[in-house]
Write a protein that holds these residues in place. Structure first.
Motif, mmCIF file in Angstrom:
data_model
loop_
_atom_site.group_PDB
_atom_site.id
_atom_site.type_symbol
_atom_site.label_atom_id
_atom_site.label_comp_id
_atom_site.label_asym_id
_atom_site.label_seq_id
_atom_site.Cartn_x
_atom_site.Cartn_y
_atom_site.Cartn_z
ATOM 1 N N UNK A 106 35.925 41.791 30.466
ATOM 2 C CA UNK A 106 35.738 40.710 31.425
ATOM 3 C C UNK A 106 35.603 41.112 32.872
ATOM 4 N N UNK A 107 35.723 42.400 33.191
ATOM 5 C CA UNK A 107 35.517 42.818 34.582
ATOM 6 C C UNK A 107 34.028 42.751 34.906
ATOM 7 N N UNK A 108 33.704 42.449 36.136
ATOM 8 C CA UNK A 108 32.294 42.392 36.516
ATOM 9 C C UNK A 108 32.121 42.620 38.005
ATOM 10 N N UNK A 149 34.470 47.794 41.058
ATOM 11 C CA UNK A 149 34.867 47.009 39.898
ATOM 12 C C UNK A 149 36.192 47.546 39.373
ATOM 13 N N UNK A 150 37.194 46.684 39.335
ATOM 14 C CA UNK A 150 38.489 47.042 38.764
ATOM 15 C C UNK A 150 38.465 46.662 37.288
ATOM 16 N N UNK A 151 38.299 47.660 36.424
ATOM 17 C CA UNK A 151 38.222 47.406 34.994
ATOM 18 C C UNK A 151 39.599 47.318 34.341
ATOM 19 N N UNK A 152 40.663 47.462 35.113
ATOM 20 C CA UNK A 152 42.013 47.317 34.591
ATOM 21 C C UNK A 152 42.510 48.554 33.874
ATOM 22 N N UNK A 153 43.662 48.426 33.234
ATOM 23 C CA UNK A 153 44.262 49.524 32.480
ATOM 24 C C UNK A 153 43.542 49.645 31.146
ATOM 25 N N UNK A 154 43.096 50.842 30.818
ATOM 26 C CA UNK A 154 42.292 51.068 29.623
ATOM 27 C C UNK A 154 43.202 51.467 28.465
ATOM 28 N N UNK A 155 43.124 50.658 27.384
ATOM 29 C CA UNK A 155 43.910 50.968 26.205
ATOM 30 C C UNK A 155 43.061 51.251 24.989
ATOM 31 N N UNK A 156 41.797 50.880 25.040
ATOM 32 C CA UNK A 156 40.890 51.091 23.908
ATOM 33 C C UNK A 156 39.472 51.232 24.443
ATOM 34 N N UNK A 157 38.618 51.844 23.655
ATOM 35 C CA UNK A 157 37.228 52.007 24.087
ATOM 36 C C UNK A 157 36.530 50.659 24.106
ATOM 37 N N UNK A 158 35.603 50.519 25.012
ATOM 38 C CA UNK A 158 34.850 49.272 25.108
ATOM 39 C C UNK A 158 33.489 49.522 25.727
ATOM 40 N N UNK A 159 32.608 48.526 25.573
ATOM 41 C CA UNK A 159 31.254 48.624 26.107
ATOM 42 C C UNK A 159 31.154 47.950 27.457
#
Length: 898
Positions: free
Chosen positions: A527-529, A541-551
């Motif tokens: 949901x980051x954009x 862009x703050x994509x937050x804390x990463x816990x899993x791979x995503x597109x």
């Protein structure tokens, strides 16, 4: 334009100083009114952007500079005032030249541009000579140095006029960009800037009814040097192609402006401005400083002349509206009551009228201009631009009211032949000062109006609001407290890099810059954009804390499918597959695919045989005849506006179409071999678009380029070959833009085309339906699985609104296959074609009564026409004889009466 001017000292009996100034300033007011009219109808005028700039700067501002520099020269220099018959002649010739330039911009006649530019340059140069001779003969004067600002400024304009004529000759590429910077530097910073800055040193204190600051005389004597040096160095650098010299020259000029602002700042500190004239003048100075800083940054960061060219096209209107228009309004607001006179009561009344809603007007204009420069939705930009126009043009009706106000005591105006006094010796009465609370209230009201326009535009285009869908929460994950920062670029429809590795638990921050030529954005599955990024813009862009791979991907329609994707790979934790769609429902973020929320597509609702609702109007298939009076070589000037709207494409089925001039297909254009077409494309949509006319042969690099929301381009071609030619948006993915409505036809009649009784045009295309009310589904397009095949944009519409003809009438049917994928085999059930013309040649010319044809076969982007007469009354279906397509909606009826 009839200008009958006589200056003070040479006036006939009965013509006062007030009468002379009314006539002298009439041309400037005329050009301002013309500017307002053009702004309101500019979508229908070729090259409207630069036309508006020239109506203001070349028309209104140049006239005012000649009139008021003459006025101030007489006021500041000691000695007898010379006669002004020469001034009358200069104003007449100036406006003849301006009229020639303006007419040439609309008509596209370069010779007229050249003649007008030469005349304007010669007139202004002559004005410089007259002022210079006057200054040399004058006795020493405290601020007599100001006149030399006018002389230098007027000597620069002929150079700028010559460069402008060269630009109009059709130069392109780097040479055009370099000369455009010379044009802006010499004309705006030189001619307008020197004049304004020299005048404000005495005029601004006069507006504020306070004394000139200490040290202002020394600044007046020396301030022109860095200004003139800055203009010359910038122009020389641009002419030579040396960007460093341009930067240096702009910095020198900026230093000169700041030097001149020092005594002005002292004046403002001593007397707070509360009325329109000083407030507007100070706002103009602020925009001049902003524009100069902006130009310096552009020369340092543009990466080349083409990048600088795009920046100049944005800065030039800001200099025009923010600087030149506001300072002109300020000067006329203050000076008109002074020169008109009429006694203290009349002067006070005029001042009061011209100062109405002063704080509100200044706040509205400048806040709206500021917002229009931000990366806002195109509708917000359009709305705020009209607020700027309203704030600036408000002056015109107030001026009319002020001029119509009659003096309290007749005959109190200045006597004919009286010398022109210095402005400081005849100040206009001070308008009644508003209480501070009321001033703040008016400013707040201006802000509220701008905010309301912003909200309305965002509601209409919410997808363009940066950060609207920013993720508000992160999964319950043990954060490391560390941050991974990635530098990413958007270029050539790709993200670089397209793979980002982040340790599990780290916060990811992406610094992204759009180095492409079109609008993009960046979104992640969580949901980051970034929001919409125009070329050259940046975002964090703050994509937050990463816990899993995503597109991640670009959500502009079709860009994801063109490969604009990237992957965030979590490292150091359990292996996980990338998340391809937003969890928890961010349905429809990718506007080019089937709605991921599972909503049924329009195709599942479709019954092509269902009749449209009552009141349905079919797309007009009638092709108007080309008048015999239209001569070969006619110039067709057409404006094509790109817009977006939800429209019905079959009974009960809607799609959000992208359209040329509000229709899909777009308007059909018609002409003859040898005709010239000048198309002004304006992008009022929310993403980049372009246009490609098959009817013209020319290099596609410039005219077919993608333009971003709010931009325009001019596309010119000469029709050298006959046919029905397709035009369409060529922005990638091209198939999506065509399938979503961006196509149309240009008909160039074959020579000696015989007349017929009726002509129709039918354009076949395909519908690849996404969700109800959504855009076309790119996955279906790429799989070549259309939901419908239609004529003129709507399934089976001519079954319910048949096309009429009469027994024995000769009917010509022009057919174009716009695709993007399906071929056509056009057939009229029960009819036989006596004439078939396809792709530039007659397959059947009608000369043999025993010869006939049953179908016109066309591949995508091919076209032709057929002719037939109907033998008896009845209903004759027409279809694509690719029967599955006829059953999908490519069908209609000719209703033939006796």
């Amino acid at each position: 334009m009839n200008i009958n001017l006589r200056a003070p000292g040479t006036s006939p009996p009965g013509l006062s100083r007030a009468g002379w100034h009314l006539r002298a300033n009439a041309p400037a007011i005329f050009w301002l009114v013309a500017l307002v009219v053009v702004v309101l109808i500019h979508r229908n005028i070729p090259a409207s952007g630069w036309l508006m700039v020239h109506l203001l700067l070349l028309g209104a501002v140049t006239n005012s500079i000649l009139v008021w520099s003459w006025h101030f020269a007489q006021a500041l220099l000691r000695g007898p005032n010379p006669g002004s018959r020469g001034m009358v002649a200069r104003l007449v010739l100036l406006n003849v030249g301006v009229l020639a330039v303006v007419a040439s911009m609309v008509a596209g006649i370069w010779l007229l541009t050249l003649l007008g530019s030469v005349l304007v340059g010669a007139v202004v140069a002559a004005h410089a000579v007259v002022l210079g001779v006057r200054a040399r003969k004058a006795l020493p004067s405290r601020f007599g140095a100001t006149v030399w600002y006018y002389v230098a400024a007027c000597l620069l304009l002929p150079v700028g006029a010559g460069v402008g004529a060269s630009l109009a000759a059709g130069l392109t590429g780097e040479v055009h960009a370099r000369l455009l910077l010379v044009h802006v530097a010499v004309n705006v910073l030189g001619f307008v800037g020197l004049t304004v800055l020299g005048t404000l040193m005495t005029l601004l204190p006069t507006m504020l009814h306070t004394r000139v600051a200490d040290g202002a005389e020394a600044v007046a004597r020396h301030g022109a040097v860095p200004l003139l040096a800055g203009v010359l160095v910038t122009s020389a650098g641009a002419a030579a192609g040396v960007m460093f010299l341009c930067t240096l020259g702009l910095l020198v000029y900026l230093g000169g402006v700041l030097y001149i602002c020092l005594p002005l700042a002292k004046v403002v500190r001593a007397k707070t401005p509360t009325t329109f004239a000083p407030l507007s003048a100070l706002a103009a100075l602020a925009w001049l400083l902003v524009s100069l800083a902006w130009l310096v940054v552009l020369t340092l960061t543009s990466g080349g002349w083409e990048g600088l060219h795009r920046g100049l096209e944005t800065v030039a209107p800001v200099l025009a509206a923010g600087f030149a228009a506001q300072v002109l309004g300020a000067a006329l607001t203050y000076l008109v009551p002074v020169v008109i006179g009429g006694g203290p009561s009349a002067m006070k009344g005029r001042v009061t009228i011209l100062d109405k809603a002063a704080v509100f007007r200044v706040a509205l204009t400048n806040l709206a201009l500021l917002v229009s420069l931000l990366p806002v939705p195109s509708l917000v930009r359009v709305g705020t631009t009209f607020l700027v126009l309203a704030g600036l043009a408000w002056f015109l009706p107030l001026l009319a009211m002020a001029l119509l106000k009659k003096p309290a005591v007749p005959g109190t105006g200045a006597t004919p032949g009286a010398p022109v006094p210095a402005v400081a010796s005849a100040p206009a009465p001070v308008a009644h000062d508003l209480a501070p609370g009321r001033r703040w209230g008016m400013a707040a009201t201006g802000l509220a109006v701008v905010v309301l326009v912003m909200v309305a535009g965002i509601v209409a285009d919410p997808s363009a609001l940066p950060g609207l869908n920013q993720a508000g929460s992160q999964s319950a994950l043990q954060a490391t407290g560390q941050t991974t920062t990635v530098e990413m670029t958007m270029k050539d429809m790709r993200f670089h890099p397209d793979k980002v590795e982040v340790p599990v638990g780290n916060k990811l921050v992406i610094n992204v810059v759009n180095e492409d030529s079109m609008v993009h954005d960046l979104v992640t599955a969580s949901g980051a954009e970034s929001g919409r990024l125009y070329p050259g813009e940046k975002a964090t862009v703050n994509a937050g804390v990463i816990g899993t791979s995503e597109d991640g991907w670009c959500s502009i329609a079709g860009h994801k499918q063109q490969g604009m994707v990237f992957t965030i790979v979590s490292t150091g934790g359990p292996a996980s597959a990338p998340t391809a769609t937003p969890p928890g429902g961010m349905p429809g973020m990718d506007h080019g695919t089937t709605n991921p929320s599972g909503a049924p597509s329009a195709a599942s609702l479709l019954d092509f045989m269902r009749a449209p609702a009552a009141g349905f109007t079919a797309h007009d298939a009638v092709l108007p005849a080309l008048s015999p009076a239209v001569l070969t070589g006619t110039v067709h000037e057409i404006t094509m506006n790109v817009s977006e709207a939800e429209r019905e494409v079959a009974a009960g089925v809607t799609q959000k179409l992208w359209m040329f001039n509000g229709t899909a297909p777009g308007p059909t254009l018609r002409g003859k071999v040898g005709d010239k077409f000048v198309i002004t494309l304006s992008n009022d949509g929310s993403l980049g678009h372009s246009i490609d006319f098959h009817a013209g042969a020319l290099a596609p690099d410039g005219p077919m380029r993608t333009i971003n929301p709010g931009e325009t381009l001019t596309y010119s071609f000469t029709a050298t070959r006959a046919g029905i030619w397709m035009y369409h948006c060529s922005t990638m993915p091209m198939s999506l833009h065509i399938a979503n409505g961006m196509f149309g036809a240009v008909i160039i009649d074959p020579p000696n085309l015989p007349p017929v009784d009726k002509e129709y045009v039918l354009i076949q295309s395909e519908l690849y339906l996404g969700s109800q009310g959504g855009v076309a589904d790119l996955a279906k397009i790429q799989a070549e699985k259309p939901d419908a095949v239609v004529f003129n944009g709507y399934a089976n519409q001519y079954k319910f609104s048949p096309l009429p003809a009469t027994v024995g009438e000769r009917v010509r049917i022009w057919v174009l296959d716009a695709g993007p994928n399906r071929a056509s085999s056009f057939h009229v059930v029960g009819g036989q074609f006596s004439t078939v013309w396809s792709e530039g040649r007659y397959l059947l010319d009608g000369s043999d009564p025993a010869a006939g044809a049953q179908a016109l076969a066309l591949a995508p982007a091919q076209g032709g026409f057929v002719e037939l007469s109907f033998p008896e009354a009845g209903s004759y279906p027409f279809i694509s004889h690719s029967m599955v397509d006829a059953e999908r909606g490519a069908a209609g009826v000719f209703e033939i009466g006796n």
